[in-house]
Write a protein that holds these residues in place. Structure first.
Motif, mmCIF file in Angstrom:
data_model
loop_
_atom_site.group_PDB
_atom_site.id
_atom_site.type_symbol
_atom_site.label_atom_id
_atom_site.label_comp_id
_atom_site.label_asym_id
_atom_site.label_seq_id
_atom_site.Cartn_x
_atom_site.Cartn_y
_atom_site.Cartn_z
ATOM 1 N N ARG A 98 64.753 58.106 94.721
ATOM 2 C CA ARG A 98 65.673 57.507 95.462
ATOM 3 C C ARG A 98 67.099 57.197 94.937
ATOM 4 N NH1 ARG A 98 62.544 55.969 99.868
ATOM 5 N NH2 ARG A 98 60.203 55.863 99.574
ATOM 6 N N ARG A 136 70.391 55.527 95.800
ATOM 7 C CA ARG A 136 71.163 54.744 96.665
ATOM 8 C C ARG A 136 72.561 54.630 96.552
ATOM 9 N NH1 ARG A 136 68.553 49.388 96.979
ATOM 10 N NH2 ARG A 136 69.166 49.599 99.244
ATOM 11 N N VAL A 174 65.254 61.298 97.814
ATOM 12 C CA VAL A 174 65.801 60.577 98.836
ATOM 13 C C VAL A 174 67.292 60.019 98.405
ATOM 14 C CG1 VAL A 174 65.432 58.487 100.564
ATOM 15 C CG2 VAL A 174 63.571 59.523 99.533
#
Length: 163
Positions: free
Chosen positions: A80, A82, A127
Motif C-alpha cells: 500500500r 499512501r 494499492v
C-alpha cells in the motif's frame, strides 16, 4: 521476501479484512473512490525511501509519500502506497476521479513497481491511495477525501483490478 531495514509493525484497531466480503463498496465517486476512512488492518510499515520527497504525476498536483505498508491481512501480500494529495479535497475540486485515476496509474507504473523491485518485494496487489489530509492508517476520518485504486503487478506492469 526481503524487507528494507527500518521495518516496524504498524497495528491498527484490530484484524479487519482489507476490503469487506464481496469487495469494497465506493461511497462517493466511481472507481474506488470515496470519502470514508481506510478500514483497519494489521500491516507492517516499510521504510519509505525519502518519504518527505515530492512525487511528480501527470496532473502536476503536489504529492508527498506518507508511507508504504506491507499488508498480509487479505491472505496475500498487498503493498500500500499512501500519498498526501491536498488538491483532491472536496472544496477545491481541482482533481476529479478521472484525473486522480491517471495519477494513480502513473504512480503504480512509475513509482510503486520500481520500489518493489528495488526492495525485492513480491506483492500480489498494489494499492495506491491519495488523501487530502494525513489520516493515520486504520483510523476513520469522515472529513477526509480519499481516492484509491488496486493493481495487480504482472510482467513489470500494473493491471488495474476492478472491485
Amino acid at each position: 521476501m526481503i524487507r528494507p531495514t527500518g521495518i516496524k509493525l504498524a497495528r491498527a484497531f484490530g484484524d479487519a479484512p482489507a476490503a469487506p466480503a464481496g469487495g469494497a463498496r465506493p461511497t462517493g465517486w466511481g472507481r474506488g473512490c470515496g470519502f470514508s476512512g481506510v478500514l483497519a488492518v494489521c500491516a507492517a510499515a516499510l521504510s519509505a525511501d525519502n518519504a518527505a520527497d515530492t512525487v511528480a504525476v501527470p496532473s502536476g498536483q503536489p504529492l508527498d509519500l506518507i508511507e508504504v505498508l506491507a499488508d498480509e491481512t487479505p491472505g496475500e501480500m498487498w503493498a500500500r502506497f499512501r500519498f498526501l494529495a491536498p488538491d483532491v479535497a472536496r472544496d477545491l475540486g481541482r482533481i476529479d476521479v478521472e484525473i486522480a485515476h491517471q495519477d494513480m496509474e502513473h504512480l503504480c507504473h512509475g513509482f510503486a513497481m520500481d520500489y518493489l523491485a528495488r526492495h525485492q518485494i513480491d506483492a500480489a496487489r498494489i494499492v495506491i491511495s491519495l488523501s487530502d489530509r494525513a489520516v493515520p492508517f486504520g483510523e476513520p476520518d469522515p472529513q477526509a477525501t480519499q481516492f484509491f485504486e488496486i493493481y495487480r503487478p504482472e510482467d513489470g506492469h500494473c493491471i488495474w483490478e476492478p472491485y
